[in-house]
Design a protein around this motif. Structure first.
Motif, mmCIF file in Angstrom:
data_model
loop_
_atom_site.group_PDB
_atom_site.id
_atom_site.type_symbol
_atom_site.label_atom_id
_atom_site.label_comp_id
_atom_site.label_asym_id
_atom_site.label_seq_id
_atom_site.Cartn_x
_atom_site.Cartn_y
_atom_site.Cartn_z
ATOM 1 N N SER A 34 0.808 -1.221 0.000
ATOM 2 C CA SER A 34 0.000 0.000 0.000
ATOM 3 C C SER A 34 0.842 1.273 0.000
ATOM 4 C CB SER A 34 -0.940 0.003 1.216
ATOM 5 O OG SER A 34 -0.203 -0.171 2.414
ATOM 6 N N LEU A 35 2.154 1.151 0.199
ATOM 7 C CA LEU A 35 3.016 2.335 0.273
ATOM 8 C C LEU A 35 3.852 2.556 -0.976
ATOM 9 C CD1 LEU A 35 4.245 1.979 3.957
ATOM 10 C CD2 LEU A 35 2.490 3.523 3.079
ATOM 11 N N GLY A 36 3.843 1.620 -1.912
ATOM 12 C CA GLY A 36 4.625 1.820 -3.132
ATOM 13 C C GLY A 36 4.997 0.508 -3.777
ATOM 14 N N LEU A 37 5.872 0.599 -4.777
ATOM 15 C CA LEU A 37 6.305 -0.591 -5.506
ATOM 16 C C LEU A 37 7.762 -0.448 -5.903
ATOM 17 C CD1 LEU A 37 6.285 0.451 -8.707
ATOM 18 C CD2 LEU A 37 3.842 0.138 -8.419
ATOM 19 N N LYS A 38 8.395 -1.599 -6.148
ATOM 20 C CA LYS A 38 9.797 -1.641 -6.563
ATOM 21 C C LYS A 38 9.979 -2.748 -7.591
ATOM 22 C CE LYS A 38 11.820 1.559 -4.031
ATOM 23 N NZ LYS A 38 12.403 1.236 -2.734
ATOM 24 N N MET A 39 10.953 -2.509 -8.522
ATOM 25 C CA MET A 39 11.284 -3.480 -9.561
ATOM 26 C C MET A 39 12.660 -4.064 -9.284
ATOM 27 S SD MET A 39 10.184 -4.793 -12.530
ATOM 28 C CE MET A 39 9.185 -3.627 -13.471
ATOM 29 N N SER A 40 12.795 -5.365 -9.503
ATOM 30 C CA SER A 40 14.071 -6.031 -9.263
ATOM 31 C C SER A 40 15.020 -5.822 -10.437
ATOM 32 C CB SER A 40 13.847 -7.535 -9.066
ATOM 33 O OG SER A 40 13.535 -8.151 -10.313
ATOM 34 N N GLU A 41 16.277 -6.197 -10.232
ATOM 35 C CA GLU A 41 17.225 -6.273 -11.329
ATOM 36 C C GLU A 41 16.839 -7.458 -12.219
ATOM 37 O OE1 GLU A 41 19.652 -4.160 -11.928
ATOM 38 O OE2 GLU A 41 19.318 -2.962 -10.123
ATOM 39 N N TYR A 42 17.345 -7.439 -13.465
ATOM 40 C CA TYR A 42 17.030 -8.534 -14.382
ATOM 41 C C TYR A 42 17.906 -9.751 -14.106
ATOM 42 C CZ TYR A 42 14.017 -5.588 -17.213
ATOM 43 O OH TYR A 42 12.998 -4.788 -17.641
ATOM 44 N N VAL A 43 17.293 -10.908 -14.227
ATOM 45 C CA VAL A 43 18.008 -12.180 -14.129
ATOM 46 C C VAL A 43 17.865 -12.884 -15.471
ATOM 47 C CG1 VAL A 43 18.045 -14.448 -13.039
ATOM 48 C CG2 VAL A 43 17.677 -12.420 -11.655
ATOM 49 N N TYR A 44 18.995 -13.326 -16.051
ATOM 50 C CA TYR A 44 18.960 -13.938 -17.388
ATOM 51 C C TYR A 44 18.801 -15.449 -17.270
ATOM 52 C CZ TYR A 44 19.961 -14.932 -22.247
ATOM 53 O OH TYR A 44 19.869 -15.364 -23.549
ATOM 54 N N ILE A 45 17.801 -15.956 -17.949
ATOM 55 C CA ILE A 45 17.571 -17.400 -18.019
ATOM 56 C C ILE A 45 18.121 -17.891 -19.359
ATOM 57 C CG2 ILE A 45 15.850 -19.232 -18.087
ATOM 58 C CD1 ILE A 45 16.130 -17.944 -15.377
ATOM 59 N N ASN A 46 19.117 -18.780 -19.294
ATOM 60 C CA ASN A 46 19.791 -19.280 -20.495
ATOM 61 C C ASN A 46 19.449 -20.759 -20.654
ATOM 62 O OD1 ASN A 46 21.431 -19.464 -22.712
ATOM 63 N ND2 ASN A 46 23.339 -19.558 -21.564
ATOM 64 N N VAL A 47 18.557 -21.060 -21.598
ATOM 65 C CA VAL A 47 18.090 -22.428 -21.802
ATOM 66 C C VAL A 47 19.021 -23.142 -22.787
ATOM 67 C CG1 VAL A 47 16.164 -23.885 -22.504
ATOM 68 C CG2 VAL A 47 15.724 -21.692 -21.380
ATOM 69 N N LYS A 48 19.610 -24.255 -22.351
ATOM 70 C CA LYS A 48 20.521 -25.034 -23.193
ATOM 71 C C LYS A 48 19.731 -26.114 -23.931
ATOM 72 C CE LYS A 48 23.999 -22.731 -21.591
ATOM 73 N NZ LYS A 48 25.113 -23.334 -20.861
ATOM 74 N N TYR A 49 20.109 -26.357 -25.210
ATOM 75 C CA TYR A 49 19.424 -27.370 -26.007
ATOM 76 C C TYR A 49 20.362 -27.913 -27.074
ATOM 77 C CZ TYR A 49 18.736 -23.171 -28.871
ATOM 78 O OH TYR A 49 18.939 -22.015 -29.567
ATOM 79 N N PRO A 50 20.141 -29.161 -27.538
ATOM 80 C CA PRO A 50 20.997 -29.763 -28.569
ATOM 81 C C PRO A 50 20.736 -29.109 -29.916
ATOM 82 C CG PRO A 50 19.177 -31.218 -28.031
ATOM 83 C CD PRO A 50 19.104 -30.083 -27.058
ATOM 84 N N PRO A 51 21.591 -29.411 -30.924
ATOM 85 C CA PRO A 51 21.414 -28.798 -32.247
ATOM 86 C C PRO A 51 20.050 -29.098 -32.843
ATOM 87 C CG PRO A 51 23.572 -29.832 -32.082
ATOM 88 C CD PRO A 51 22.807 -30.243 -30.859
ATOM 89 N N ARG A 52 19.476 -28.071 -33.477
ATOM 90 C CA ARG A 52 18.264 -28.271 -34.262
ATOM 91 C C ARG A 52 18.644 -28.955 -35.583
ATOM 92 N NH1 ARG A 52 15.935 -27.500 -29.758
ATOM 93 N NH2 ARG A 52 14.994 -25.476 -29.290
ATOM 94 N N LEU A 53 17.615 -29.364 -36.359
ATOM 95 C CA LEU A 53 17.861 -30.022 -37.636
ATOM 96 C C LEU A 53 18.722 -29.131 -38.522
ATOM 97 C CD1 LEU A 53 17.169 -32.445 -39.495
ATOM 98 C CD2 LEU A 53 15.277 -31.057 -40.373
ATOM 99 N N PRO A 54 19.956 -29.571 -38.878
ATOM 100 C CA PRO A 54 20.847 -28.721 -39.678
ATOM 101 C C PRO A 54 20.335 -28.556 -41.108
ATOM 102 C CG PRO A 54 22.064 -30.480 -38.550
ATOM 103 C CD PRO A 54 20.609 -30.825 -38.474
ATOM 104 N N SER A 55 20.690 -27.452 -41.728
ATOM 105 C CA SER A 55 20.390 -27.221 -43.141
ATOM 106 C C SER A 55 21.704 -27.163 -43.905
ATOM 107 C CB SER A 55 19.610 -25.914 -43.330
ATOM 108 O OG SER A 55 20.377 -24.814 -42.893
ATOM 109 N N VAL A 56 21.672 -27.648 -45.151
ATOM 110 C CA VAL A 56 22.874 -27.696 -45.997
ATOM 111 C C VAL A 56 22.648 -26.830 -47.222
ATOM 112 C CG1 VAL A 56 24.383 -29.171 -47.373
ATOM 113 C CG2 VAL A 56 23.492 -29.998 -45.194
ATOM 114 N N SER A 57 23.600 -25.957 -47.509
ATOM 115 C CA SER A 57 23.565 -25.143 -48.728
ATOM 116 C C SER A 57 24.795 -25.457 -49.568
ATOM 117 C CB SER A 57 23.523 -23.654 -48.385
ATOM 118 O OG SER A 57 24.672 -23.279 -47.649
ATOM 119 N N VAL A 58 24.643 -25.321 -50.900
ATOM 120 C CA VAL A 58 25.721 -25.642 -51.838
ATOM 121 C C VAL A 58 26.042 -24.411 -52.658
ATOM 122 C CG1 VAL A 58 26.461 -27.133 -53.740
ATOM 123 C CG2 VAL A 58 24.960 -28.035 -51.964
#
Length: 487
Positions: free
Chosen positions: A299-323
């Motif tokens: 009731s007296l005010g509001l505050k915003m936190s600092e940003y926290v980075y979420i880094n999601v790890k994942y294996p390679p997606r389907l590769p594409s080949v160009s010639v």
């Protein structure tokens, strides 16, 4: 039953006791006890007064009623025992004797004195004992437990400010005319002595109230807007795609935080993602990667936190080949195949394979064949790999153009022929030289002068004409040379 509301204040030896008085009358056929209050809150070391009035029938069966004994006791006792006779109250209990009045004073209060007290009286009538129930509940506390209650009235012109109504509240109810002390940012507000205080409040302000009881000053905890929140997430460490992640927002505030709002930072604006002290990503994926913050509000005010980075790890997606160059490849030219795949962490290894062959052809994001031949034609694919896994691309067909191959063969034959001409010419020259050498040894060569060629030609024509006219003889031939035949 008859009820009424009153307020009483008793002072003894510099200590103050506050009574919330609700008069209660109990009785039947003229018997009854009326307590001045049923709830009393008192400070440790102070003195408390409990009072009541009692009634009884003056005559019963022409027998005048007289009171023979009055006393106070604790209703938890199995057998009622006069309070004055209990060892723990010795020297601390005082009764006042007035007609139809029941009064007890307990001094030097201890927290162990907290109990429910009842008054009882006995008369000369058969069965003429009466006890007022339920009695008076006494609570002895070492601290008045002051709290500032906040009511938000409006917003200030300044966006970082609110207008609030503050009220100092105690677990032991203080009288309305009692003097309070208010502090804002630890500075005493001399103009404020009532239990309520209206003021503008910024997000950095603190306000508290205090009362002086006897010689001791008791203060409330300060009220303030939320502090800058902190954000944590679990499990800690590496966040893997498909797992569950919980973000928790923590902020100190008084009154406590009433609203938590979660945001994810977008390209141009904040995206609201949810509310609550915890924000759960139950099946996290790569699109959930980003910067998160939480906003806390009271009731007296509001505050915003600092940003926290979420880094999601994942294996390679389907590769594409160009010639490069694209389309059918010119035999003998250079061809470069490039493999591309999204991954986190980035792809650390690319491996190239030709379909139906077990051993890899090359490694690296680019695979170059500098002199492309027909035997190089076929389906190629790449494998992308990082610490989270690996993924193969679909096959990509690379071929040599047939028309181009035919033209290239003609060009090759032409080049070979052009290379052979000097060799043939050189061979012919060598043979001609050998022939000339042989002819020179057998007969001297005749020399014909080009200037006499025309006269020679004319003479030759003339001789041929003469032979025709003479029957084939030369003019200088004699007749003896002509053979005559006679028949």
């Amino acid at each position: 039953m008859r009820t009424a509301t009153t307020m009483s204040l008793t002072s003894a030896s510099g200590f103050i006791v506050f009574l919330l008085s609700v008069t209660v009358v109990q009785g039947q056929n003229g018997w009854g006890v009326t307590y001045a209050t049923t709830q009393i809150c008192a400070l440790k070391g102070s003195t408390v007064d409990m009072s009541c009035t009692y009634t009884y029938p003056q005559w019963i069966n022409n027998w005048k009623t007289t009171v023979e004994k009055t006393f106070w006791f604790i209703n938890s006792d199995i057998k009622p025992v006069d309070l004055k006779t209990k060892s723990e109250y010795k020297g601390r209990v005082y009764y006042s004797y007035k007609k139809n009045d029941c009064f007890v004073r307990i001094s030097d209060l201890r927290q162990s004195d907290s109990a429910q007290y009842q008054f009882s009286f006995m008369t000369n009538q058969p069965g003429g004992r009466y006890t007022g129930s339920p009695g008076v509940t006494l609570t002895v506390t070492a601290h008045p437990d002051l709290q500032v209650h906040v009511t938000r009235s409006s917003s200030c012109r300044n966006s970082n400010c609110v207008q609030v109504e503050l009220r100092c509240h105690s677990s032991c109810r203080l009288p309305d005319n009692y003097k309070y002390t208010w502090f804002k940012n630890r500075q005493k507000i001399h103009s404020q002595t009532s239990s309520s205080y209206s003021t503008s409040f910024s997000s950095e302000d603190t306000v508290s109230c205090a009362v002086k009881l006897g010689s001791e000053m008791f203060s409330s905890p300060p009220v303030f807007a939320p502090t800058v929140p902190s954000v944590s997430f679990s499990p800690s460490g590496e966040i893997i795609e498909g797992s569950s992640v919980t973000l928790t927002c923590t902020s100190d505030a008084n009154p406590p935080v009433t609203k938590y709002t979660w945001y994810k930072r977008g390209k141009n604006q904040l995206q609201s993602r949810g509310e609550g002290q915890q924000f759960v990503l139950s099946f996290i994926n790569s699109s959930d990667s980003g910067s998160y913050s939480c906003q806390t509000e009271n009731s007296l005010g509001l505050k915003m936190s600092e940003y926290v980075y979420i880094n999601v790890k994942y294996p390679p997606r389907l590769p594409s080949v160009s010639v490069s160059p694209s389309g059918q490849i010119v035999e003998g030219s250079s061809v470069t195949l490039t493999c591309t795949s999204d991954a986190n962490p980035p792809v650390t290894k690319y491996t190239w394979y030709k379909e139906d062959e077990d051993s890899p052809k090359a490694s690296g994001q680019n695979f170059t064949i500098t002199d492309f031949r027909s035997e190089h034609s076929g389906n190629y694919y790449c494998e992308a790999q990082n610490s989270r896994g690996r993924q193969n691309s679909t096959s990509h067909l690379v071929t040599v153009s047939e028309r181009t191959t035919f033209i290239m063969n003609i060009i090759r034959l032409a080049l070979v022929f052009l290379l052979l001409i000097p060799l043939i010419f050189l061979t012919l020259q060598i043979r001609m030289k050998k022939t000339q050498t042989i002819n020179t040894e057998l007969k001297p060569p005749e020399t014909i002068e080009l200037d006499n060629f025309q006269s020679y030609e004319n003479e030759h024509v003339q001789h041929r004409e003469e032979r025709r006219l003479t029957g084939g003889r030369r003019p200088d031939e004699t007749s003896s040379d002509v053979e005559v035949s006679c028949t």
